[in-house]
Design a protein around this motif. Structure first.
Motif, short mmCIF file in Angstrom:
data_model
loop_
_atom_site.label_atom_id
_atom_site.label_comp_id
_atom_site.label_asym_id
_atom_site.label_seq_id
_atom_site.Cartn_x
_atom_site.Cartn_y
_atom_site.Cartn_z
N ALA A 329 0.91 -1.23 -0.02
CA ALA A 329 0.15 0.07 0.06
C ALA A 329 0.90 1.10 0.06
CB ALA A 329 -0.90 0.03 1.10
N GLY A 330 1.79 1.19 0.82
CA GLY A 330 2.95 2.50 0.73
C GLY A 330 3.75 2.53 -0.70
N LEU A 331 4.01 1.62 -1.28
CA LEU A 331 4.58 1.55 -2.66
C LEU A 331 3.33 2.05 -3.49
CD1 LEU A 331 6.48 -1.59 -2.71
CD2 LEU A 331 7.43 0.61 -2.78
N ALA A 332 2.04 1.81 -3.48
CA ALA A 332 1.12 2.28 -4.23
C ALA A 332 1.04 3.89 -4.12
CB ALA A 332 -0.07 1.58 -4.00
N ALA A 359 13.38 2.68 -1.45
CA ALA A 359 14.17 1.37 -1.18
C ALA A 359 13.67 0.81 0.10
CB ALA A 359 15.34 1.98 -0.73
N TYR A 360 13.08 1.67 1.43
CA TYR A 360 12.80 1.18 2.41
C TYR A 360 11.52 0.12 2.33
CZ TYR A 360 10.60 1.25 7.17
OH TYR A 360 9.92 0.73 8.34
N LEU A 361 10.72 0.86 1.52
CA LEU A 361 9.30 0.13 1.25
C LEU A 361 9.41 -1.18 0.41
CD1 LEU A 361 7.02 3.16 0.53
CD2 LEU A 361 6.94 1.49 2.63
N HIS A 362 10.49 -1.28 -0.59
CA HIS A 362 10.72 -2.54 -1.35
C HIS A 362 11.44 -3.43 -0.28
CE1 HIS A 362 9.67 -1.86 -5.41
NE2 HIS A 362 10.31 -0.65 -5.44
N GLU A 363 12.21 -3.09 0.77
CA GLU A 363 12.94 -3.88 1.55
C GLU A 363 11.79 -4.53 2.49
OE1 GLU A 363 15.79 -4.05 5.34
OE2 GLU A 363 15.80 -2.35 4.20
N ARG A 364 10.75 -3.81 3.17
CA ARG A 364 9.73 -4.09 3.81
C ARG A 364 8.74 -5.08 2.94
NH1 ARG A 364 6.78 -1.38 7.29
NH2 ARG A 364 5.70 -3.23 7.35
N ALA A 365 8.68 -4.90 1.67
CA ALA A 365 7.94 -5.83 0.72
C ALA A 365 8.67 -7.24 0.55
CB ALA A 365 7.45 -5.12 -0.42
N LEU A 374 18.14 0.43 -4.85
CA LEU A 374 17.83 1.86 -4.62
C LEU A 374 18.40 2.60 -3.32
CD1 LEU A 374 13.69 1.20 -4.93
CD2 LEU A 374 15.48 2.46 -6.54
N TYR A 375 18.68 1.79 -2.40
CA TYR A 375 19.77 2.35 -1.31
C TYR A 375 20.72 2.84 -2.08
CZ TYR A 375 16.72 0.68 2.63
OH TYR A 375 15.99 0.55 3.72
N ALA A 376 21.39 2.08 -2.83
CA ALA A 376 22.86 2.77 -3.37
C ALA A 376 22.52 3.81 -4.14
CB ALA A 376 23.30 1.56 -4.45
N ASP A 377 21.16 3.99 -4.97
CA ASP A 377 21.02 5.12 -5.62
C ASP A 377 20.82 6.31 -4.91
OD1 ASP A 377 21.04 3.58 -8.07
OD2 ASP A 377 19.11 3.52 -8.40
N ALA A 378 20.18 6.08 -3.57
CA ALA A 378 19.62 7.00 -2.66
C ALA A 378 20.86 7.53 -2.08
CB ALA A 378 18.82 6.61 -1.65
N ARG A 397 24.30 -3.88 3.65
CA ARG A 397 23.77 -5.23 4.48
C ARG A 397 22.81 -6.21 3.75
NH1 ARG A 397 18.70 -4.74 6.17
NH2 ARG A 397 18.48 -2.69 5.90
N LEU A 398 22.07 -5.34 2.61
CA LEU A 398 21.12 -6.24 1.83
C LEU A 398 22.06 -6.93 0.84
CD1 LEU A 398 18.07 -3.94 1.08
CD2 LEU A 398 18.44 -5.59 3.10
N ASN A 399 23.12 -6.41 0.20
CA ASN A 399 23.84 -7.32 -0.70
C ASN A 399 24.68 -8.46 0.06
OD1 ASN A 399 23.21 -5.85 -3.06
ND2 ASN A 399 24.62 -4.21 -2.57
N THR A 400 24.95 -8.16 1.47
CA THR A 400 25.44 -9.22 1.99
C THR A 400 24.54 -10.39 2.35
OG1 THR A 400 27.23 -7.50 3.10
CG2 THR A 400 26.75 -9.77 4.12
#
Length: 404
Positions: A329-332, A359-365, A374-378, A397-400
């Motif tokens: 819902a947040g991404l929408a 990035a945060y919402l995609h991680e939550r999803a 997206l974190y790298a872009d941000a 952290r996510l890539n690891t």
């Protein structure tokens, strides 16, 4: 030497000079000269009436300067009509200075610098250090601002009814509050804590003007400032709100901010800063991040969006929707914002922190690959080093995690 005393007296002394007929630039110069004289003389013994002493010396400095001007006779005629400087009157001219410093002809940066100088009583060097710019650069900025005010005839002594009337015009209070909010958001750097200075100035304003949005801004500042100790780790790195040690938050500031906010909201004249403070209060009220009342926060963001129609507000609302109704819902909500903004792609979005929110919402999803990218872009778009380091660490952290 009591620097705090000098700073507290500066705005009222300048206000008295302006009310007596000094234009803003000349009056401010005279007050600065008087402060220099106080620093030289006061260590030998504090005068019985420090404010009256400063007014007397500053007025004499002003007269000495104006007598050399081509308008000498006009100024001397004006002087004859004024009472002798003697003891300072009990009236508080601080409010008048706020509105002069927030004159619509000034740029926001100039208005902020002038407010810190004239109302805050800071030196040019202190302001320059706080903004991390050379002292000469800041001196030019302040000098241009003073010339602009003088050029606009900002001398209430010649048109006091007009000057006092401007306090009641719609938007004037909002201009002053925006300047103070800009000061607060500059953060903490140099030997002047701008956030603490903004709170001091806003308290000063709240003492002389009864307006719910002034109270709302003060409450907002106190509630944000209460979380200051928890925002950084021992190594200086940023700590996200959800991960902060809430035991380090200042409960006394939170209680004061909530009390001020409740009194303002009770007047039923909702404004932008009251709504922002209500959101901050809900965060402060939650014992843990998991117990945050996100549904009510979304409702307050709806109120705030109706007041401001700000893309930043809608961005923050999208993140809150992601917490209240789930990340999809947040991404929408975020997609709706992208579609209505210039440039619909996530990367390079013109809205600050849009990419970080995505990035945060995609991680939550659960979409860790997209979130890491997206974190790298941000991180590349981050407005300061602390945020860039934080976002870079999130991407790493996510890539690891994905490589395990």
């Amino acid at each position: 030497m009591d620097e705090a005393l000098l700073r507290s007296l500066t705005p009222s002394v300048l206000g008295i000079l302006v009310r007596r007929g000094a234009d803003f630039a000349a009056g401010e110069d005279a007050v600065q000269d008087a402060l220099v004289e106080a620093i030289r003389v006061w260590p030998a013994g504090l005068p019985r009436d420090p404010k009256g002493w400063l007014v007397t010396v500053a007025w004499r400095k002003f007269l000495d300067a104006t007598r050399a001007d081509t308008a000498r006779r006009r100024r001397e005629d004006l002087v004859e009509e004024q009472p002798p400087p003697g003891s300072a009157p009990a009236t508080d001219d601080t409010l008048q200075l706020y509105f002069l410093c927030a004159h619509p002809s000034l740029t926001p940066s100039s208005a902020v610098a002038l407010t810190l100088r004239a109302v805050g009583g800071l030196t040019t060097r202190q302001i320059a250090q706080a903004y991390l710019v050379p002292e000469a650069t800041m001196a030019q900025r302040i000098s241009r601002a003073k010339r602009t005010l003088s050029g606009n005839g900002a001398s209430p002594a010649r048109a006091e009814p007009r000057a006092r009337g401007m306090f009641d015009r719609p938007g004037d209070v909002a201009t002053v509050l925006r300047v103070l909010y800009l000061v607060f958001n500059e953060g903490y750097s140099g030997d002047v804590d701008l956030a603490a200075e903004a709170i001091r100035l806003t308290r000063q304003l709240a003492a002389v003007i009864d307006h719910p949005e002034v109270a709302g801004l003060l409450a907002l500042m106190l509630l944000h400032h209460a979380r200051r100790a928890g925002r950084t780790a021992a190594d200086g790195s940023l700590v996200a709100l959800a991960e902060q040690d809430r035991g380090r938050w200042d409960t006394a500031l939170i209680a004061e901010g909530v009390e001020i906010l409740q009194a303002a909201l009770a007047r039923d004249r909702l404004g932008e800063f009251q709504a922002q403070a209500a959101i901050a209060a809900l965060h402060a009220d939650a014992p843990t991040a998991d117990e945050t009342d996100w549904v009510q926060i979304v409702e307050w963001y709806d109120e705030l969006a109706g007041l401001t129609d700000s893309p930043v507000v809608r961005l923050n609302r999208a993140v809150a929707v992601g917490e209240a109704d789930g990340p999809r819902a947040g991404l929408a909500a975020l997609a709706d914002l992208a579609d209505s903004s210039p440039g619909s792609s996530t990367r390079g979005h013109p809205l600050p922190r849009y990419t970080a929110a995505a990035a945060y919402l995609h991680e939550r999803a659960g979409d860790l690959a997209t979130a890491a990218r997206l974190y790298a872009d941000a991180a590349r778009e981050a407005p300061n080093l602390a945020e860039r380091d934080y976002l870079t660490r999130q991407a790493a952290r996510l890539n690891t995690h994905r490589s395990r």
